[in-house]
Design a protein around this motif. Sequence first.
Motif, PDB file in Angstrom:
ATOM      1  N   ARG A 113      -0.082  -3.870   4.267  1.00  0.00           N
ATOM      2  CA  ARG A 113       0.230  -2.904   3.215  1.00  0.00           C
ATOM      3  C   ARG A 113      -0.958  -2.730   2.268  1.00  0.00           C
ATOM      4  O   ARG A 113      -1.244  -1.617   1.807  1.00  0.00           O
ATOM      5  CB  ARG A 113       1.472  -3.349   2.452  1.00  0.00           C
ATOM      6  N   LYS A 114      -1.660  -3.818   1.985  1.00  0.00           N
ATOM      7  CA  LYS A 114      -2.836  -3.719   1.121  1.00  0.00           C
ATOM      8  C   LYS A 114      -3.952  -2.928   1.797  1.00  0.00           C
ATOM      9  O   LYS A 114      -4.604  -2.083   1.159  1.00  0.00           O
ATOM     10  CB  LYS A 114      -3.328  -5.125   0.753  1.00  0.00           C
ATOM     11  N   VAL A 115      -4.188  -3.187   3.082  1.00  0.00           N
ATOM     12  CA  VAL A 115      -5.209  -2.428   3.809  1.00  0.00           C
ATOM     13  C   VAL A 115      -4.884  -0.942   3.768  1.00  0.00           C
ATOM     14  O   VAL A 115      -5.752  -0.099   3.475  1.00  0.00           O
ATOM     15  CB  VAL A 115      -5.316  -2.915   5.271  1.00  0.00           C
ATOM     16  N   ASN A 116      -3.640  -0.586   4.042  1.00  0.00           N
ATOM     17  CA  ASN A 116      -3.248   0.821   4.043  1.00  0.00           C
ATOM     18  C   ASN A 116      -3.414   1.451   2.657  1.00  0.00           C
ATOM     19  O   ASN A 116      -3.823   2.611   2.530  1.00  0.00           O
ATOM     20  CB  ASN A 116      -1.804   0.962   4.523  1.00  0.00           C
ATOM     21  N   LYS A 117      -3.098   0.674   1.615  1.00  0.00           N
ATOM     22  CA  LYS A 117      -3.258   1.181   0.246  1.00  0.00           C
ATOM     23  C   LYS A 117      -4.725   1.448  -0.062  1.00  0.00           C
ATOM     24  O   LYS A 117      -5.075   2.511  -0.588  1.00  0.00           O
ATOM     25  CB  LYS A 117      -2.690   0.166  -0.752  1.00  0.00           C
ATOM     26  N   PHE A 118      -5.596   0.508   0.299  1.00  0.00           N
ATOM     27  CA  PHE A 118      -7.015   0.689   0.029  1.00  0.00           C
ATOM     28  C   PHE A 118      -7.606   1.842   0.842  1.00  0.00           C
ATOM     29  O   PHE A 118      -8.471   2.570   0.350  1.00  0.00           O
ATOM     30  CB  PHE A 118      -7.783  -0.609   0.299  1.00  0.00           C
ATOM     31  N   VAL A 119      -7.152   2.009   2.059  1.00  0.00           N
ATOM     32  CA  VAL A 119      -7.631   3.136   2.874  1.00  0.00           C
ATOM     33  C   VAL A 119      -7.280   4.456   2.191  1.00  0.00           C
ATOM     34  O   VAL A 119      -8.112   5.368   2.084  1.00  0.00           O
ATOM     35  CB  VAL A 119      -7.043   3.094   4.294  1.00  0.00           C
ATOM     36  N   GLY A 120      -6.048   4.570   1.707  1.00  0.00           N
ATOM     37  CA  GLY A 120      -5.640   5.786   1.005  1.00  0.00           C
ATOM     38  C   GLY A 120      -6.494   6.041  -0.234  1.00  0.00           C
ATOM     39  O   GLY A 120      -6.893   7.184  -0.507  1.00  0.00           O
TER      40      GLY A 120
END
Length: 284
Positions: free
Chosen positions: A191-198
């Motif tokens: 979830r953190k990776v996806n947040k940072f990608v966004g």
Amino acid sequence: TKMQLEEYLDLMSSVSEFGMNAGLNTQDLYSKTLQNETSNLWVISVSHKTSLDNYGILYSPRDEYKPNFNRQLTLPVIPAPLEQIEKYKARALEVDAEYFCKKCIASGGKVELSSDFLKLSKVEQVEYALHEAFHATSKQFFGRKVEQLSFEYEEGSALIVGYLGAVNYFRNTNLAEDAERHWQKHFTLARKVNKFVGELEEIYAFRVGEDQRPVPQEQKLREKEELLKKARIELSDNLGTPINNAFFIYWHPFYGKLEQMYDKVKNAKDFTEVVRRLTVSEKW
């Protein structure tokens, strides 16, 4: 050692039966002899510094350093000794690209017996094995019934099968809490990776400032570095380093659909139901 080999074979045999009973293809899940480790499998990721893509970072077909990054999110799996991988890294840096690399411990629907695999915890070994069993099942099932799943959906599904499979495999054992922590840790990291990608995509997108002029690259790079400082604190070294654009190009295809796949199975009554829901005849 002989004891490690016996423990590995016993565990993989047990996991194969567990996976088969849940509907996974475990017919050729694991090797029984130690692999030749003069050359390993590696996954290399590169990226431009001000975008989450690697378009145009091409190595010449005549170049001995040849991983061919010819479109966004291409992740070549390369068999090579470490010395060659270091040359790839140097070559990427020569063309001012950001670089990330990870050794591939299991792939292609099968677990290979290696010193790296034996160093994993029992929970991680079971997770890897069931993850690869899903890939083997996907090739068998989707190749026959429907169009092959996209990389992102298949990886998201395989991760769910690996993590939740380990939770179910170790239920009512002394490793039950370890398996649950392992799943929760990686779901949080995803979830953190996806947040940072966004957030990185927002930084790199075309924007105009208060002066109605396009935001300059220098400002985007400053914003990027501030965000990466946060990412390095929150992600630490759990998923490898360095944490840069190439890091996120590597991890986002694995984690991008993980939450969506979990939503599909989170109320499943058992692991067999998890597998069934992720191998139904439908196109995502």
